[in-house]
Design an enzyme around this catalytic site. Structure first.
Site, PDB file in Angstrom:
ATOM      1  N   LYS A 257       4.336 -10.677   8.864  1.00  0.00           N
ATOM      2  CA  LYS A 257       3.934 -10.282  10.222  1.00  0.00           C
ATOM      3  C   LYS A 257       4.528 -11.235  11.245  1.00  0.00           C
ATOM      4  O   LYS A 257       5.056 -10.819  12.268  1.00  0.00           O
ATOM      5  CB  LYS A 257       2.396 -10.271  10.336  1.00  0.00           C
ATOM      6  CG  LYS A 257       1.734  -9.167   9.532  1.00  0.00           C
ATOM      7  CD  LYS A 257       2.131  -7.809  10.083  1.00  0.00           C
ATOM      8  CE  LYS A 257       1.706  -6.669   9.198  1.00  0.00           C
ATOM      9  NZ  LYS A 257       2.306  -5.376   9.562  1.00  0.00           N
TER      10      LYS A 257
ATOM     11  N   TYR B 245       2.083 -12.101   2.983  1.00  0.00           N
ATOM     12  CA  TYR B 245       1.822 -10.959   3.876  1.00  0.00           C
ATOM     13  C   TYR B 245       1.795 -11.426   5.330  1.00  0.00           C
ATOM     14  O   TYR B 245       2.444 -10.846   6.201  1.00  0.00           O
ATOM     15  CB  TYR B 245       0.484 -10.289   3.505  1.00  0.00           C
ATOM     16  CG  TYR B 245      -0.020  -9.365   4.595  1.00  0.00           C
ATOM     17  CD1 TYR B 245       0.565  -8.119   4.812  1.00  0.00           C
ATOM     18  CD2 TYR B 245      -1.075  -9.758   5.426  1.00  0.00           C
ATOM     19  CE1 TYR B 245       0.112  -7.294   5.838  1.00  0.00           C
ATOM     20  CE2 TYR B 245      -1.532  -8.939   6.448  1.00  0.00           C
ATOM     21  CZ  TYR B 245      -0.936  -7.703   6.647  1.00  0.00           C
ATOM     22  OH  TYR B 245      -1.379  -6.896   7.671  1.00  0.00           O
TER      23      TYR B 245
ATOM     24  N   SER C  85      -1.156  -8.943  13.219  1.00  0.00           N
ATOM     25  CA  SER C  85      -2.477  -9.206  12.650  1.00  0.00           C
ATOM     26  C   SER C  85      -2.994 -10.559  13.112  1.00  0.00           C
ATOM     27  O   SER C  85      -2.217 -11.485  13.371  1.00  0.00           O
ATOM     28  CB  SER C  85      -2.327  -9.207  11.119  1.00  0.00           C
ATOM     29  OG  SER C  85      -3.482  -9.742  10.515  1.00  0.00           O
TER      30      SER C  85
HETATM   31  P1  NAD Z   1      -2.117   1.890   5.354  1.00  0.00           P
HETATM   32  O1  NAD Z   1      -1.575   1.429   4.056  1.00  0.00           O
HETATM   33  O2  NAD Z   1      -3.281   2.795   5.369  1.00  0.00           O
HETATM   34  O3  NAD Z   1      -0.946   2.564   6.195  1.00  0.00           O
HETATM   35  C1  NAD Z   1       0.417   2.223   6.054  1.00  0.00           C
HETATM   36  C2  NAD Z   1       1.194   3.518   5.841  1.00  0.00           C
HETATM   37  O4  NAD Z   1       2.575   3.205   5.739  1.00  0.00           O
HETATM   38  C3  NAD Z   1       0.792   4.231   4.546  1.00  0.00           C
HETATM   39  O5  NAD Z   1       0.550   5.597   4.838  1.00  0.00           O
HETATM   40  C4  NAD Z   1       2.007   4.065   3.635  1.00  0.00           C
HETATM   41  O6  NAD Z   1       2.180   5.179   2.788  1.00  0.00           O
HETATM   42  C5  NAD Z   1       3.124   3.919   4.647  1.00  0.00           C
HETATM   43  N1  NAD Z   1       4.280   3.148   4.206  1.00  0.00           N
HETATM   44  C6  NAD Z   1       4.280   1.921   3.592  1.00  0.00           C
HETATM   45  N2  NAD Z   1       5.547   1.508   3.415  1.00  0.00           N
HETATM   46  C7  NAD Z   1       6.349   2.474   3.922  1.00  0.00           C
HETATM   47  C8  NAD Z   1       7.753   2.607   4.057  1.00  0.00           C
HETATM   48  N3  NAD Z   1       8.596   1.671   3.610  1.00  0.00           N
HETATM   49  N4  NAD Z   1       8.250   3.725   4.645  1.00  0.00           N
HETATM   50  C9  NAD Z   1       7.410   4.685   5.104  1.00  0.00           C
HETATM   51  N5  NAD Z   1       6.078   4.608   5.007  1.00  0.00           N
HETATM   52  C10 NAD Z   1       5.564   3.512   4.436  1.00  0.00           C
HETATM   53  O7  NAD Z   1      -2.424   0.573   6.217  1.00  0.00           O
HETATM   54  P2  NAD Z   1      -3.202   0.412   7.588  1.00  0.00           P
HETATM   55  O8  NAD Z   1      -4.480  -0.273   7.304  1.00  0.00           O
HETATM   56  O9  NAD Z   1      -3.197   1.690   8.337  1.00  0.00           O
HETATM   57  O10 NAD Z   1      -2.271  -0.646   8.308  1.00  0.00           O
HETATM   58  C11 NAD Z   1      -1.216  -0.243   9.170  1.00  0.00           C
HETATM   59  C12 NAD Z   1      -0.453  -1.457   9.634  1.00  0.00           C
HETATM   60  O11 NAD Z   1      -1.341  -2.341  10.305  1.00  0.00           O
HETATM   61  C13 NAD Z   1       0.174  -2.262   8.503  1.00  0.00           C
HETATM   62  O12 NAD Z   1       1.425  -2.738   8.948  1.00  0.00           O
HETATM   63  C14 NAD Z   1      -0.785  -3.400   8.295  1.00  0.00           C
HETATM   64  O13 NAD Z   1      -0.163  -4.538   7.778  1.00  0.00           O
HETATM   65  C15 NAD Z   1      -1.261  -3.642   9.730  1.00  0.00           C
HETATM   66  N6  NAD Z   1      -2.597  -4.267   9.787  1.00  0.00           N
HETATM   67  C16 NAD Z   1      -3.647  -3.684   9.130  1.00  0.00           C
HETATM   68  C17 NAD Z   1      -4.898  -4.281   9.180  1.00  0.00           C
HETATM   69  C18 NAD Z   1      -6.066  -3.672   8.446  1.00  0.00           C
HETATM   70  O14 NAD Z   1      -7.077  -4.331   8.318  1.00  0.00           O
HETATM   71  N7  NAD Z   1      -6.014  -2.424   7.993  1.00  0.00           N
HETATM   72  C19 NAD Z   1      -5.078  -5.461   9.903  1.00  0.00           C
HETATM   73  C20 NAD Z   1      -3.987  -6.023  10.573  1.00  0.00           C
HETATM   74  C21 NAD Z   1      -2.741  -5.412  10.512  1.00  0.00           C
HETATM   75  C1  UD1 Z   2      -8.436  -9.038   5.640  1.00  0.00           C
HETATM   76  C2  UD1 Z   2      -7.100  -9.637   5.301  1.00  0.00           C
HETATM   77  C3  UD1 Z   2      -6.393 -10.059   6.566  1.00  0.00           C
HETATM   78  C4  UD1 Z   2      -6.318  -8.910   7.550  1.00  0.00           C
HETATM   79  C5  UD1 Z   2      -7.728  -8.450   7.815  1.00  0.00           C
HETATM   80  C6  UD1 Z   2      -7.745  -7.337   8.814  1.00  0.00           C
HETATM   81  C7  UD1 Z   2      -7.510 -10.593   3.093  1.00  0.00           C
HETATM   82  C8  UD1 Z   2      -7.695 -11.865   2.318  1.00  0.00           C
HETATM   83  N1  UD1 Z   2      -7.303 -10.754   4.412  1.00  0.00           N
HETATM   84  O1  UD1 Z   2      -9.213 -10.043   6.243  1.00  0.00           O
HETATM   85  O2  UD1 Z   2      -5.091 -10.501   6.293  1.00  0.00           O
HETATM   86  O3  UD1 Z   2      -5.709  -9.321   8.754  1.00  0.00           O
HETATM   87  O4  UD1 Z   2      -8.301  -8.013   6.575  1.00  0.00           O
HETATM   88  O5  UD1 Z   2      -8.597  -6.334   8.473  1.00  0.00           O
HETATM   89  O6  UD1 Z   2      -7.505  -9.489   2.554  1.00  0.00           O
HETATM   90  N2  UD1 Z   2     -16.173  -9.686   1.585  1.00  0.00           N
HETATM   91  C9  UD1 Z   2     -17.205  -9.737   0.671  1.00  0.00           C
HETATM   92  N3  UD1 Z   2     -17.179  -8.874  -0.378  1.00  0.00           N
HETATM   93  C10 UD1 Z   2     -16.179  -7.950  -0.549  1.00  0.00           C
HETATM   94  C11 UD1 Z   2     -15.128  -7.897   0.410  1.00  0.00           C
HETATM   95  C12 UD1 Z   2     -15.158  -8.795   1.461  1.00  0.00           C
HETATM   96  O7  UD1 Z   2     -18.121 -10.559   0.789  1.00  0.00           O
HETATM   97  O8  UD1 Z   2     -16.201  -7.205  -1.535  1.00  0.00           O
HETATM   98  C13 UD1 Z   2     -16.208 -10.614   2.735  1.00  0.00           C
HETATM   99  C14 UD1 Z   2     -15.005 -11.525   2.796  1.00  0.00           C
HETATM  100  O9  UD1 Z   2     -15.246 -12.701   2.095  1.00  0.00           O
HETATM  101  C15 UD1 Z   2     -14.873 -11.756   4.294  1.00  0.00           C
HETATM  102  C16 UD1 Z   2     -15.426 -10.471   4.932  1.00  0.00           C
HETATM  103  O10 UD1 Z   2     -16.178  -9.836   3.917  1.00  0.00           O
HETATM  104  O11 UD1 Z   2     -15.689 -12.799   4.678  1.00  0.00           O
HETATM  105  C17 UD1 Z   2     -14.342  -9.535   5.418  1.00  0.00           C
HETATM  106  O12 UD1 Z   2     -13.427  -9.340   4.349  1.00  0.00           O
HETATM  107  P1  UD1 Z   2     -12.212  -8.303   4.446  1.00  0.00           P
HETATM  108  O13 UD1 Z   2     -12.725  -6.980   4.874  1.00  0.00           O
HETATM  109  O14 UD1 Z   2     -11.461  -8.383   3.170  1.00  0.00           O
HETATM  110  O15 UD1 Z   2     -11.343  -8.848   5.667  1.00  0.00           O
HETATM  111  P2  UD1 Z   2     -10.706 -10.299   5.904  1.00  0.00           P
HETATM  112  O16 UD1 Z   2     -10.756 -11.124   4.688  1.00  0.00           O
HETATM  113  O17 UD1 Z   2     -11.297 -10.847   7.152  1.00  0.00           O
END
Ligand code: NAD
Ligand code: UD1
Length: 339
Positions: free
Chosen positions: A153, A149, A125
């Site tokens: 990572k 968190y 991330s």
């Molecule tokens: P998500 O929660 O939708 O997907 C994660 C999946 O993993 C879920 O389906 C959950 O049921 C499963 N899971 C969790 N723990 C498990 C375990 N111990 N064994 C088996 N399955 C398990 O999340 P996402 O948004 O798809 O994110 C996927 C990955 O990307 C995560 O590692 C997250 O930290 C990383 N990531 C997400 C974002 C974001 O904004 N969504 C940003 C940066 C990194």
């Molecule tokens: C979040 C995660 C970050 C992750 C990233 C990837 C948090 C604090 N951080 O980042 O670790 O890597 O997602 O997707 O959760 N906002 C509003 N109102 C809302 C929700 C959000 O104004 O109800 C604003 C936030 O202040 C921010 C922007 O929207 O400025 C984006 O927010 P969000 O979608 O939560 O993502 P990040 O905070 O950038």
């Protein structure tokens, strides 16, 4: 077709990646414990791809369960999404986050070593960059996190690097995602947050759908042109495609490589709201509230390394991100609620 293990493949990014893998000629095999997803995603993925997707309801931390899955398949690589991802929750429950995310990474690496699988793509991330790094964030920038968190990572990245160093021929791509939003254009899969969404786009979508009355914009007194925070939003289908490209890179390059996956362009909260209104034709009521603790004014990716090493460039813009998120939000109520 090469089989690829996708941990967390029923989740948001994992399901889109499974679809992208199928489109690129791979056979995804999903392990997910459904702690943050639903089994019906797999059926929808099969409909979308026209392919059978083997699915195991198992916890990645369970070594015996992993062994059984590795014994049944012949994986050429693994993509590791499974883990906990709520930043605020990680501050409240640090031990749960360290135990869960680090054990999951180590358990998967141990199974890979045992079964001779030598390529890993890891979901890292942009949160691993230090808050005071200059934007755009570049892979060689300073690392350091402000919440547990984020540290899970960064520590996972280090564990993977150490395993690569100890095992010549092992390769890993540490993909540092910026802000994934949107949904597959089929409208069959998308982000399905449980409870009140923490992130901007799911919240905006639910306001547009009438599920929530208004958006709280967390602060308009940041040093940005309109005072609201700026982020690098990337379409989840673009992000998913980057994983298929990372598999090609890992197959040809030993060692661990961290690569940003973003667009290189930032949008403010108010710009996202305006883009969503335009894409959906729905007015989004909002109020400006106080800043959310931990938010930083602005960051976006330097995407040059992804272009150079993976041949990856994001293709879909903010219009498509909002349009596809809205299509999925409208479809969501049609899917069976088994959980
Ligand atoms: P998500 O929660 O939708 O997907 C994660 C999946 O993993 C879920 O389906 C959950 O049921 C499963 N899971 C969790 N723990 C498990 C375990 N111990 N064994 C088996 N399955 C398990 O999340 P996402 O948004 O798809 O994110 C996927 C990955 O990307 C995560 O590692 C997250 O930290 C990383 N990531 C997400 C974002 C974001 O904004 N969504 C940003 C940066 C990194
Ligand atoms: C979040 C995660 C970050 C992750 C990233 C990837 C948090 C604090 N951080 O980042 O670790 O890597 O997602 O997707 O959760 N906002 C509003 N109102 C809302 C929700 C959000 O104004 O109800 C604003 C936030 O202040 C921010 C922007 O929207 O400025 C984006 O927010 P969000 O979608 O939560 O993502 P990040 O905070 O950038």
């Amino acid at each position: 077709m090469p089989e690829i293990l996708v941990t967390g493949g029923a989740g948001y990014i994992g399901s889109h990646t499974a679809a992208a893998l199928a489109a690129a000629g791979y056979s995804p095999v999903v392990i997910d414990n459904l702690s943050n997803s639903r089994e019906s995603v797999i059926a929808r993925l099969e409909k979308l791809t026209g392919k059978k997707i083997p699915f195991y309801n198992a916890d990645v931390r369970d070594g015996a369960a992993l062994d059984a899955v590795f014994a049944k398949h012949s994986f050429s690589a693994a993509i590791h999404f499974a883990g906990l991802k709520a930043v605020g929750e990680s501050v409240q429950q640090p031990l749960r986050y360290y135990e869960h995310n680090l054990t999951a990474t180590m358990s998967l690496l141990a199974a890979m070593q045992k079964h001779g699988v030598k390529s890993l793509i890891f979901s890292s991330s942009a949160t691993v960059y230090r808050e005071d790094d200059e934007v755009p964030y570049i892979e060689s920038g300073e690392l350091g996190c402000s919440n547990p968190y984020g540290w899970t990572k960064l520590f996972s990245e280090q564990i993977i690097r150490d395993v690569c160093a100890a095992n010549p021929g092992f390769s890993a791509v540490l993909l540092r995602y910026f802000n994934p939003i949107g949904a597959d254009k089929s409208g069959l899969i998308g982000e399905e947050p449980q409870g009140v969404p923490n992130n901007l786009l799911p919240y905006v979508s639910q306001v547009a759908a009438g599920i929530r009355p208004r958006l709280s914009v967390f602060g308009n007194d940041y040093p940005t042109p309109d005072g609201t925070c700026i982020r690098d939003y990337i379409h989840v289908s673009d992000l998913a495609r980057a994983h298929a490209l990372a598999l090609d890179f890992a197959a040809n390059n030993a060692g661990a490589k961290a690569i940003n996956i973003g667009t290189g362009r930032g949008y403010s909260v108010l710009e996202v709201v305006a883009a969503f209104e335009k894409a959906s034709g729905v007015k989004i009521p909002f109020e400006i509230t106080g800043r959310r603790a931990g938010d930083i004014p602005e960051y976006f990716a330097n995407p040059a390394l992804a272009r150079e090493k993976l041949g990856f460039t994001a293709e879909l813009g903010i219009e498509e991100m909002c349009r596809d998120a809205w299509r999925f939000e409208q479809n969501r109520k049609l899917f069976p609620e088994e959980k």
